[in-house]
Design an enzyme around this catalytic site. Structure first.
Site, mmCIF file in Angstrom:
data_model
loop_
_atom_site.group_PDB
_atom_site.id
_atom_site.type_symbol
_atom_site.label_atom_id
_atom_site.label_comp_id
_atom_site.label_asym_id
_atom_site.label_seq_id
_atom_site.Cartn_x
_atom_site.Cartn_y
_atom_site.Cartn_z
ATOM 1 N N GLY A 1 45.066 37.591 36.702
ATOM 2 C CA GLY A 1 46.010 37.112 35.704
ATOM 3 C C GLY A 1 47.287 37.736 35.954
ATOM 4 O O GLY A 1 48.047 37.641 34.987
ATOM 5 N N SER B 1 45.818 37.065 46.817
ATOM 6 C CA SER B 1 44.407 36.889 46.678
ATOM 7 C C SER B 1 44.021 35.690 47.389
ATOM 8 O O SER B 1 44.549 34.620 47.038
ATOM 9 C CB SER B 1 43.783 36.870 45.267
ATOM 10 O OG SER B 1 42.279 36.425 45.414
ATOM 11 N N GLY C 1 46.917 35.742 42.796
ATOM 12 C CA GLY C 1 46.492 34.518 43.523
ATOM 13 C C GLY C 1 47.259 33.366 43.177
ATOM 14 O O GLY C 1 47.886 32.992 43.911
ATOM 15 N N ASP D 1 43.158 43.440 38.904
ATOM 16 C CA ASP D 1 42.905 42.302 39.600
ATOM 17 C C ASP D 1 42.792 41.193 38.482
ATOM 18 O O ASP D 1 41.765 41.482 37.781
ATOM 19 C CB ASP D 1 41.729 42.506 40.320
ATOM 20 C CG ASP D 1 41.172 41.352 41.090
ATOM 21 O OD1 ASP D 1 41.704 40.248 41.203
ATOM 22 O OD2 ASP D 1 40.196 41.595 41.853
ATOM 23 N N ASP E 1 37.652 37.880 48.473
ATOM 24 C CA ASP E 1 36.571 37.764 47.317
ATOM 25 C C ASP E 1 35.604 36.996 48.039
ATOM 26 O O ASP E 1 35.581 35.931 48.510
ATOM 27 C CB ASP E 1 37.024 37.055 45.980
ATOM 28 C CG ASP E 1 37.950 37.935 45.302
ATOM 29 O OD1 ASP E 1 37.647 39.001 44.740
ATOM 30 O OD2 ASP E 1 39.005 37.416 44.749
#
Length: 559
Positions: free
Chosen positions: A518, A341, A538, A516, A368
């Site tokens: 954690g 991410s 991410g 998506d 995002d």
């Protein structure tokens, strides 16, 4: 041999103690020799028993040798910085001698004190080169007595670039400069006017352009080459030797004695026996050059242009062949992937972060795009179409764009123009009361040529999109396991139950399910076990101390 002992990764070289520990064999370290000898050093003398078994005289000197490829470097005279040993056969091995101990994801090494004390050595590799030509010869000859020389003749009658046919030689995966076990071969540009000679030339050129790519990967890590010292099967084809020189833009040196490892052993023995004072002196006296093939300036210029297309092609087909490997079958868990991410990347050095992703075992990047309005918090303002356009210029990886904005329909055309591959809209932007708008938006996304996805917040049940799944409107479902947009949240594990529910609602349709948020080394195993196809990570991936590639690998090994 290395220079100095101690833990690998330090300035003095030595053994990689952390690697031994990670593999659970740290107890082997104390059993290793305390002293390492360089090539050509006398280890000792034959004992009576050994001499009897070997049929030699007792007391004959035993001289330090090494792995065949490293000794082969000596046999080719490849002992000075700037020289590159190219060993050709079923695969290609590129061994660069360097003054630098620089390391990079584009090559293996550098290894200090190898092949000789005072220099470093780094290597690259192509998995399938001569083996690709052998495969093609078997198919193209159709059982006839067609020879390699005849095929070379047909290829030589076609121009550089094979009249618009370009191939990839990565039939058995890619070693360097990008390690990718799922990479496969390809042809593009074929027409009904192309002949067997065009296909043969395209494959020969693919191998040479792949060699250039590996040499550039070595140079990127600080190990540039000024000449290629070549050995192996490629030396039997004058046409292919010239092509290597032209495609790489470097002179190719062919030695008189082709069995480089054997001559390397003789060179080391001569030093141990005292015939020569050093390996360098022995090389100077025992390695003889047969011919030096210089690149043709005109063809080298054409190949430089073709190489640009080759690199583009290699990146462009990566997500496609990875998807094909998933369709082809095999263990289900092997098709599960990580999608970094970019929200958690270092935005001040985004080009470098994307490059790290390119060199990792990933096929998708997650972007995002939040407007700071749909979720009324100024901290949720991320980036917009301009950034997506810039990201697309930097990568051929598939871009999943998660859109959380007011009026998402107004973004569809611009996101398609920016190079988005899959546009994922947030279900909660519409809700039950705007079901028709949601459907219309999904249909518009698909008409634009992008794949369509819908994202569900942690508290939204899978059944909320049952109608869209039944109607076949969705290619992707993104299941959020954290609240949208904010990094470093703890995973909401209960949301993982939605993966199985989505797959049941899809009724066998090819819907990619993303988990998506954690995802780290503590949660990844449960996330993979849920059956998700893609995990978005991410903070863990971009914050990994070993870099993005190491972060991705550490997650994938828990599949």
């Amino acid at each position: 041999g290395g220079e100095g002992g101690g833990e690998g990764g330090g300035g003095g070289g030595g053994r990689p103690a952390k690697l031994y520990e990670a593999c659970g064999v740290a107890d082997a370290l104390p059993k290793m020799p305390d002293e390492y000898l360089p090539f050509g050093a006398v280890v000792g003398r034959l004992t009576g028993a050994a001499a009897s078994d070997l049929g030699l005289g007792e007391g004959v000197k035993v001289v330090q040798g090494g792995p065949d490829a490293f000794v082969g470097m000596v046999g080719l005279g490849c002992v000075r910085p700037g020289q590159l040993c190219l060993i050709t056969g079923s695969s290609h091995l590129h061994c660069a001698v360097s003054n630098s101990d620089g390391k990079s994801g584009t090559c293996w090494g550098a290894y200090k004190g190898c092949p000789l004390p005072g220099v470093c050595f780094a290597e690259g590799g192509q998995s399938s080169t001569g083996s690709v030509l052998r495969w093609a010869k078997g198919i193209l000859s159709d059982g006839s007595t067609l020879t390699y020389k005849e095929l070379d003749g047909e290829a030589e009658a076609t121009p550089v670039g094979a009249d618009g046919v370009l191939a990839l030689e990565t039939f058995q995966g890619s070693r360097t400069p990008r390690t990718d076990a799922k990479a496969r071969g390809a042809f593009i540009g074929l027409s009904l006017s192309h002949t067997r000679g065009h296909l043969w030339r395209a494959l020969m050129e693919a191998v040479c352009l792949g060699t250039r790519s590996c040499i550039e990967g070595l140079a990127e890590a600080g190990h540039p080459a000024t000449e290629i010292l070549i050995a192996g099967g490629a030396c039997r084809s004058a046409f292919w030797l010239q092509m290597h020189a032209d495609a790489c833009g470097l002179p190719v040196v062919v030695c008189e004695f082709q069995d480089a490892p054997l001559l390397g052993c003789a060179i080391l023995a001569s030093v141990g026996a005292g015939v020569y004072a050093s390996v360098e002196e022995a090389v100077e006296n025992m390695v003889r050059v047969s011919r030096r093939v210089e690149p043709d300036p005109g063809r080298a210029k054409e190949y430089k242009r073709l190489f640009g297309v080759y690199k583009e092609m290699s990146g462009a087909v990566k997500p496609l062949v990875h998807e094909l490997s998933r369709i082809r079958g095999g263990a289900a868990q092997q098709s599960q992937t990580i999608s970094p991410s970019l929200l958690s990347a270092d935005w001040s050095d985004l080009a470098s972060e994307i490059s790290q992703c390119e060199h990792s075992d990933v096929t998708h990047l997650h972007c995002d795009v939040f407007d700071g309005v749909e979720i009324p918090d100024p901290n949720t303002l991320t980036f917009g179409p301009g950034m997506i356009r810039a990201i697309r210029r930097r990568t051929k990886l598939s871009l999943d764009v998660h859109l959380v904005v007011k009026n998402p329909a107004s973004y569809i055309d611009v996101m398609a123009e920016c190079g988005c591959n899959c546009l994922i809209i947030q279900f909660e932007t519409f809700g039950e009361e705007k079901r028709e708008e949601l459907r219309a938006c999904c249909e518009a996304i698909r008409r634009s040529g992008m794949r369509c996805g819908v994202c569900l917040a942690p508290k939204t049940p899978a059944s909320a999109i049952s109608e869209e799944l039944s109607a076949g409107l969705l290619d992707v479902v993104d299941i959020l396991t954290v609240e949208p947009c904010f990094a470093k949240q703890e995973i909401q594990l209960e949301a993982l139950a939605k993966v199985r529910a989505i797959k049941e609602l899809a009724q066998g349709a090819d819907v990619r399910v993303i988990v998506d948020g954690g995802i780290n080394d503590k949660t990844v195993r449960q996330a993979f076990k849920s059956g998700a196809d893609t995990l978005v990570s991410g903070s863990y991936v971009f914050g990994h101390r070993g870099g993005v590639k190491a972060g991705v690998e550490s997650l994938l090994k828990m599949r």
